[in-house]
Design a protein around this motif. Structure first.
Motif, PDB file in Angstrom:
ATOM      1  N   VAL A  40      11.544  31.354 -20.538  1.00  0.00           N
ATOM      2  CA  VAL A  40      12.281  32.083 -19.490  1.00  0.00           C
ATOM      3  C   VAL A  40      11.720  33.495 -19.331  1.00  0.00           C
ATOM      4  N   ILE A  41      11.408  34.152 -20.460  1.00  0.00           N
ATOM      5  CA  ILE A  41      10.901  35.531 -20.407  1.00  0.00           C
ATOM      6  C   ILE A  41       9.526  35.597 -19.744  1.00  0.00           C
ATOM      7  N   LYS A  42       8.663  34.636 -20.087  1.00  0.00           N
ATOM      8  CA  LYS A  42       7.285  34.682 -19.581  1.00  0.00           C
ATOM      9  C   LYS A  42       7.185  34.413 -18.090  1.00  0.00           C
ATOM     10  N   GLY A  43       8.167  33.655 -17.550  1.00  0.00           N
ATOM     11  CA  GLY A  43       8.114  33.399 -16.116  1.00  0.00           C
ATOM     12  C   GLY A  43       7.114  32.309 -15.775  1.00  0.00           C
ATOM     13  N   PRO A  44       6.588  32.272 -14.535  1.00  0.00           N
ATOM     14  CA  PRO A  44       6.745  33.270 -13.468  1.00  0.00           C
ATOM     15  C   PRO A  44       8.181  33.334 -12.945  1.00  0.00           C
ATOM     16  N   HIS A  45       8.577  34.529 -12.482  1.00  0.00           N
ATOM     17  CA  HIS A  45       9.955  34.761 -12.084  1.00  0.00           C
ATOM     18  C   HIS A  45      10.122  34.715 -10.571  1.00  0.00           C
ATOM     19  N   GLU A  46      11.079  33.894 -10.164  1.00  0.00           N
ATOM     20  CA  GLU A  46      11.459  33.880  -8.755  1.00  0.00           C
ATOM     21  C   GLU A  46      12.630  34.847  -8.557  1.00  0.00           C
ATOM     22  N   LYS A  47      12.899  35.156  -7.333  1.00  0.00           N
ATOM     23  CA  LYS A  47      14.016  36.054  -7.041  1.00  0.00           C
ATOM     24  C   LYS A  47      15.324  35.404  -7.509  1.00  0.00           C
ATOM     25  N   GLY A  48      16.130  36.178  -8.232  1.00  0.00           N
ATOM     26  CA  GLY A  48      17.412  35.676  -8.705  1.00  0.00           C
ATOM     27  C   GLY A  48      17.342  34.863  -9.979  1.00  0.00           C
ATOM     28  N   TRP A  49      16.196  34.875 -10.677  1.00  0.00           N
ATOM     29  CA  TRP A  49      16.024  34.035 -11.866  1.00  0.00           C
ATOM     30  C   TRP A  49      16.994  34.399 -12.989  1.00  0.00           C
ATOM     31  N   PHE A  50      17.286  35.721 -13.144  1.00  0.00           N
ATOM     32  CA  PHE A  50      18.153  36.142 -14.242  1.00  0.00           C
ATOM     33  C   PHE A  50      19.586  35.639 -14.011  1.00  0.00           C
ATOM     34  N   ARG A  51      20.058  35.741 -12.766  1.00  0.00           N
ATOM     35  CA  ARG A  51      21.390  35.229 -12.455  1.00  0.00           C
ATOM     36  C   ARG A  51      21.444  33.716 -12.667  1.00  0.00           C
ATOM     37  N   ALA A  52      20.347  33.058 -12.275  1.00  0.00           N
ATOM     38  CA  ALA A  52      20.280  31.597 -12.442  1.00  0.00           C
ATOM     39  C   ALA A  52      20.310  31.210 -13.923  1.00  0.00           C
ATOM     40  N   PHE A  53      19.668  32.036 -14.771  1.00  0.00           N
ATOM     41  CA  PHE A  53      19.654  31.770 -16.208  1.00  0.00           C
ATOM     42  C   PHE A  53      21.066  31.907 -16.781  1.00  0.00           C
ATOM     43  N   ILE A  54      21.776  32.940 -16.381  1.00  0.00           N
ATOM     44  CA  ILE A  54      23.147  33.147 -16.867  1.00  0.00           C
ATOM     45  C   ILE A  54      24.051  31.993 -16.404  1.00  0.00           C
ATOM     46  N   ASP A  55      23.886  31.561 -15.146  1.00  0.00           N
ATOM     47  CA  ASP A  55      24.678  30.439 -14.635  1.00  0.00           C
ATOM     48  C   ASP A  55      24.394  29.171 -15.425  1.00  0.00           C
ATOM     49  N   ALA A  56      23.118  28.976 -15.761  1.00  0.00           N
ATOM     50  CA  ALA A  56      22.738  27.785 -16.538  1.00  0.00           C
ATOM     51  C   ALA A  56      23.412  27.805 -17.907  1.00  0.00           C
ATOM     52  N   LEU A  57      23.454  28.981 -18.534  1.00  0.00           N
ATOM     53  CA  LEU A  57      24.114  29.108 -19.838  1.00  0.00           C
ATOM     54  C   LEU A  57      25.609  28.804 -19.711  1.00  0.00           C
ATOM     55  N   SER A  58      26.242  29.335 -18.670  1.00  0.00           N
ATOM     56  CA  SER A  58      27.682  29.142 -18.475  1.00  0.00           C
ATOM     57  C   SER A  58      28.012  27.679 -18.218  1.00  0.00           C
ATOM     58  N   HIS A  59      27.225  27.044 -17.335  1.00  0.00           N
ATOM     59  CA  HIS A  59      27.497  25.642 -16.997  1.00  0.00           C
ATOM     60  C   HIS A  59      27.063  24.696 -18.116  1.00  0.00           C
ATOM     61  N   GLY A  60      26.162  25.142 -18.973  1.00  0.00           N
ATOM     62  CA  GLY A  60      25.626  24.282 -20.030  1.00  0.00           C
ATOM     63  C   GLY A  60      26.302  24.460 -21.371  1.00  0.00           C
ATOM     64  N   GLY A  61      27.555  24.857 -21.372  1.00  0.00           N
ATOM     65  CA  GLY A  61      28.304  24.934 -22.620  1.00  0.00           C
ATOM     66  C   GLY A  61      27.887  26.071 -23.527  1.00  0.00           C
ATOM     67  N   SER A  62      27.254  27.101 -23.000  1.00  0.00           N
ATOM     68  CA  SER A  62      26.810  28.246 -23.804  1.00  0.00           C
ATOM     69  C   SER A  62      27.347  29.547 -23.218  1.00  0.00           C
ATOM     70  N   GLU A  63      28.670  29.570 -22.976  1.00  0.00           N
ATOM     71  CA  GLU A  63      29.302  30.754 -22.374  1.00  0.00           C
ATOM     72  C   GLU A  63      29.123  31.993 -23.249  1.00  0.00           C
ATOM     73  N   LEU A  64      29.181  31.805 -24.573  1.00  0.00           N
ATOM     74  CA  LEU A  64      29.024  32.951 -25.469  1.00  0.00           C
ATOM     75  C   LEU A  64      27.643  33.572 -25.308  1.00  0.00           C
ATOM     76  N   ALA A  65      26.622  32.730 -25.112  1.00  0.00           N
ATOM     77  CA  ALA A  65      25.271  33.252 -24.874  1.00  0.00           C
ATOM     78  C   ALA A  65      25.227  34.033 -23.570  1.00  0.00           C
ATOM     79  N   ALA A  66      25.921  33.538 -22.550  1.00  0.00           N
ATOM     80  CA  ALA A  66      25.979  34.253 -21.267  1.00  0.00           C
ATOM     81  C   ALA A  66      26.677  35.593 -21.437  1.00  0.00           C
TER      82      ALA A  66
END
Length: 971
Positions: free
Chosen positions: A64-90
């Motif tokens: 995730v850190i290395k990318g390449p990064h698209e616009k909005g990637w960080f928000r998408a990563f947080i959403d993935a954590l929240s929806h994927g049972g990793s709310e504490l990580a988010a």
């Protein structure tokens, strides 16, 4: 260039990496990471399988850190954590907890981890349901926990539950304690809170009062002692009462524990059923034996028990114990390691596994030295035994081992790695007899334990020959006895049926293919033997291609190649859909046409009149084939039978789970696709996947061990409920009990029949054979039933022999085998003595007969890869992209395909070896001429009696650097 915001997000993620690694649920988060491509996701999945959660989370963070990064990637990563049972990580990336909150949570997590072994006895299913209803667990969490519990026992399910609960947001710990009380898990509650049992009721009342709960606190109930069966008799008691039965096999291949017994291997002692102890007894006395028990009767568990007893005894006697467990398939290494030997023996002994997929940081010899139990593929041990014999490198000796367990030991036959190892053993055994007579010190040899569900009867047609075949295996394994136990009286046998198929009168699709083949016969003036669409015809076409290559007849050679493909299309047309068979032919046509297209437009690849004729012939008939392939009226009857069988199995069962065995990788893949595309199958909840082999011996991309493991894992959890498999799934692989097994147009020998029947181990299971035109499977199945019966009778005859007669016959077979080895070695020595001068060997393109190079131009890398590093050779080929790029090894990697500049025939591939690009040749793509005699049947380099020199890396690299320096000076 990364924006400042991107860099800030990268630093933020990296800054809390140490926390994220422990709380990201990788398997749940990955599906939501839509900005990652599939290749990177697959790499993370592979890391999860091989190295576990933390390592996989670390790789995910890196990716995730290395990318390449698209616009909005960080928000998408947080959403993935929240929806994927990793709310504490988010939370750590959006609203980090206060230090005191973090410290408190860390304390609870560490407490759970420390006490996990003593918490494994909880009622996992009950606790899981309550946690889910309180939203402490996600639906995915619940599914995985229940699957782990159902397949591997309560203890493993508890471990999975604890692993997932500690990833939740605070105050998960206090909520989990309430769940434990509601589940009446008082002992677990006391363990976590440190509450003395006598004060438990006061604590419960206080908690319920403080929390304002309306319900009454649960009242104490009688709890059975730790090992007290919950109203269930022990296996031994059941057997003594005449109610003996084999428990349904769990996914680890062993009999499941009796109800009420601790099912976690960490807590339970290994115990065997009476029939298992009976067959293990001679091995426990130190004798070499073969254990022959049906699939599903717990052979591996018996081997674990014998291993423990062996090592315990050696330790008590002050002797070094060293056990090696040999398997014949890479996935079995991890299976035996993770599911059998490690859970039961890791607390007392060091267990390690090694396979061709392992990335060894130290040599195999060091691993043997440092561990008590080593699980490995047979070829690895054989390689290191050879190193010790040759003295060229650090190796392993048989005398280093005290017990050798050989899984699927019926493979201990000529040409197999098992047999090479055992022949070393037998030669030393008979040398020891001589040393003993001379009163010299003998070389210690390990005890041998062979495991098999069926030794088979080889090619025997008579009982006496079947007996000889089994005695030969016993001799090869130096077995003093073959231990069996008839389980037919109480083992669940699947209901068996054979579905025959009537031949359709009309087959216009097949008629068009046959018409094309007759046109090719006329063009090349060929008179084939055998009917079109049969194995006999295929053998004829292969022989004709080899003969034409040897004689330099380009016209016949290319026609024979095409005829083989059309014949394959006819065979597959009887198994799969018409359009799948057409797709196979179309892919071959496009591949051949592509060979005639050079990547460099300036290069003109020659197309002969015959090739043009073949291209046009397919093109002219393709439209008609496409129209016919769309007409369901002409579809083969076998598919209709298969469809009926699948629908019947899934509609008549509450939870169906089955395997379809088919012959080829291509048919496995296309049948899986057919099932996926059929809406009727989807309507009744069929979730298919395919499993094929890992060897690279066909045109179909092989499956890696990790891919196989991933599919089988989904099968065990219920994410997949129908496997379409080749023979790779018949034997050994860890596949949970099934309701039904279907052999579709493919029957081999009695061993495969017994193994595949053994896959149907669930209650009321079925075993069905579906006939396919020209396959003869119905007749073969009947023959295999007879051969299985003959095998059982042969084993009984062997067991009836007196020990003296048995030993005499075994010794005779062993001496004969040793003499045969001696004769072969003498022949090999003569062959080596007649080693051909490399200059006398010439290589010509198999397609256009152009001479390419001589043996003097060839050198060898790592005793494996033959390369031609000469400047002149580089002028003869073109390079193409390798579309199926998959090989990634430590020192080299395969880049692209090299092909003849004149005709486009592939010659091999470009490989990158320690920074140098080198053409690596496949000998099967050439006609080899030795002393003016053409040899067309060279499928491997060892067929050529030439010793090629090792590639001189230093000399070549120095030359390349000098050339580069000269070019720089010129520029």
């Amino acid at each position: 260039m990364a924006s400042e915001a991107d860099e800030g997000h990268e630093h933020l993620i990296d800054g809390v990496r140490y926390k994220l690694k422990g709380i990201i649920a990788v398997d749940q988060v990955l599906p939501y990471l839509h900005f990652l491509d599939q290749e990177r996701k697959d790499q993370i999945k592979q890391k999860l399988i091989t190295d576990g959660d933390r390592a996989a989370a670390d790789l995910l963070i890196d990716t995730v850190i290395k990318g390449p990064h698209e616009k909005g990637w960080f928000r998408a990563f947080i959403d993935a954590l929240s929806h994927g049972g990793s709310e504490l990580a988010a939370d750590y990336l959006t609203k980090p907890p206060r230090p005191e909150e973090e410290a408190e949570n860390d304390m609870y997590v560490e407490l759970i981890r420390l006490l996990a072994p003593s918490l494994a006895g909880m009622k996992t299913t009950v606790v899981c349901e309550l946690c889910f209803s309180d939203e402490l667990l996600t639906a995915d969490d619940k599914e995985r926990i229940l699957a782990e519990t159902n397949n591997y026992g309560n203890g493993r399910g508890a471990q999975e539950l604890l692993k997932r609960i500690i990833r939740r947001r605070p105050p998960w710990f206090s909520e989990f304690l309430q769940v434990l009380l509601r589940a009446e898990e008082r002992a677990v509650y006391c363990e976590l809170t440190g509450t003395p049992p006598g004060e438990l009721q006061i604590a419960i009342a206080f908690i319920f009062f403080f929390l304002g709960k309306d319900e009454e606190p649960p009242s104490p109930k009688h709890e059975p002692a730790q090992n007290e069966p919950a109203g269930e008799e022990s296996p031994q008691a059941k057997e003594s009462n005449g109610i003996q039965e084999i428990q349904e096999e769990s996914a680890d291949g062993s009999a499941s524990a009796a109800v009420g017994e601790p099912s976690s291997p960490e807590k339970a002692e290994i115990s065997l059923w009476d029939y298992q102890m009976e067959v293990a007894k001679p091995a426990l006395e130190g004798k070499n034996i073969i254990i022959c028990l049906p699939t599903g009767s717990g052979k591996t568990r018996v081997a674990v028990y014998i291993t423990k007893e062996h090592l315990d005894l050696r330790r008590a006697e002050g002797k070094l114990g060293k056990v090696v467990v040999l398997v014949n398939k890479v996935p079995l290494v991890e299976q035996h390691y993770a599911k059998e030997f490690t859970p039961y023996l890791k607390h007392s002994y060091k267990v390690e596994r090694v396979s061709g997929d392992s990335q060894l940081k130290i040599s195999f010899a060091k691993i043997v030295q440092r561990n008590d139990i080593i699980i490995c593929t047979a070829q690895i041990l054989e390689n290191y035994l050879e190193r010790a014999t040759s003295g060229v490198d650090e190796g392993v000796k048989l005398s280093d081992l005290s017990l050798m367990i050989i899984d699927e030991c019926h493979h201990t036959q000529k040409g197999e790695a098992y047999n090479h190892i055992m022949m070393r053993y037998l030669k030393q055994k008979h040398k020891n007899k001589k040393l003993k007579k001379e009163q010299k010190e003998i070389v210690p040899l390990p005890q041998i334990l062979g495991l098999t569900a069926s030794p088979g009867v080889g090619r025997a047609a008579r009982l006496e020959k079947a007996k000889e075949h089994i005695l030969q295996i016993c001799a090869n394994l130096d077995a003093s006895q073959i231990m069996t136990r008839s389980l037919r009286d109480f083992k669940r046998e699947p209901r068996k049926s054979i579905q025959t198929v009537e031949d359709k009168k009309q087959d216009p699709f097949g008629d068009v293919i046959k018409r094309i083949m007759h046109e090719i016969h006329r063009h090349a003036e060929l008179n084939p033997t055998g009917d079109l669409g049969t194995q006999v015809y295929e053998q004829w076409s292969v022989q004709k291609e080899r003969q034409a290559a040897k004689e330099g007849d380009r016209k016949v050679r290319v026609c024979a190649e095409y005829l083989r493909q059309y014949n394959n299309g006819l065979i597959l047309r009887n198994t799969i859909r018409m359009h799948d068979a057409l797709s196979l032919l179309n892919n071959y046509y496009e591949e051949q046409y592509k060979k005639k297209s050079a990547p460099d437009e300036e290069q003109n690849i020659q197309i002969t009149d015959t090739e043009r004729f073949l291209f046009n012939l397919f093109k002219e008939n393709k439209k008609e084939l496409e129209i016919l392939a769309k007409n369901p009226e002409y579809e083969n009857e076998s598919l209709s039978k298969l469809r009926t069988e699948i629908l019947k199995e899934f509609s008549s069962r509450k939870q169906a789970r089955g395997i379809i065995f088919t012959k080829t990788r291509h048919s496995a893949i296309t049948l899986n696709q057919w099932i996926e595309e059929n809406p009727k199958f989807d309507d009744i909840g069929i979730k298919p996947a395919y499993v094929i082999g890992g060897g690279d011996q066909s045109d179909v991309k092989p499956m890696t061990a990790a891919e196989q493991k991933d599919v089988l894992k989904k099968f065990s959890t219920g994410e997949v409920n129908l496997l379409v498999a080749t023979t790779v799934a018949e034997e050994g692989l860890d596949i949970p009990a099934c309701n039904f097994v279907i052999r579709y147009g493919h029957v081999t020998n009695e061993i495969a029949m017994i193994q595949s029947q053994g896959r149907g181990r669930a209650e009321d299971s079925t075993y069905t054979v579906v006939d396919v035109k020209n396959s003869g499977v119905a007749e073969k199945e009947c023959v295999n039933e007879h051969r299985e019966d003959m095998m059982h009778k042969a084993i009984e005859k062997i067991k009836a022999l007196s020990q003296a007669d048995y030993d005499k016959q075994i010794t005779e077979y062993q001496l004969q085998a040793i003499m045969e080895i001696r004769v072969r070695q003498n022949r090999q020595k003569k062959k080596v003595m007649k080693n051909v001068n490399p200059a006398a060997v010439k290589f010509s393109c198999r397609h256009c007969n152009k001479q390419v190079c001589t043996g003097e131009d060839i050198s060898i890398i790592e005793d494996m890869h033959r390369v031609n590093a000469t400047v002149d050779f580089r002028k003869l080929f073109i390079q193409r992209e390798n579309s199926s790029l998959q090989e990634r090894l430590v020192d080299y990697e395969t880049n692209g395909i090299i092909a003849c500049k004149d005709c486009g025939q592939p010659w091999g591939s470009m490989m990158m070896f320690r920074g140098i690009e080198l053409p690596c040749l496949l000998v099967k793509n050439f006609v080899v001429n030795i002393n003016t005699e053409n040899i067309s049947k060279c499928s491997k380099w060892s067929d050529i009696p030439v010793k090629f020199p090792a590639f001189d890396y230093n000399e070549y690299a120095s030359r390349v650097i000098e050339i580069d320096s000269d070019d720089e000076e010129t520029n």
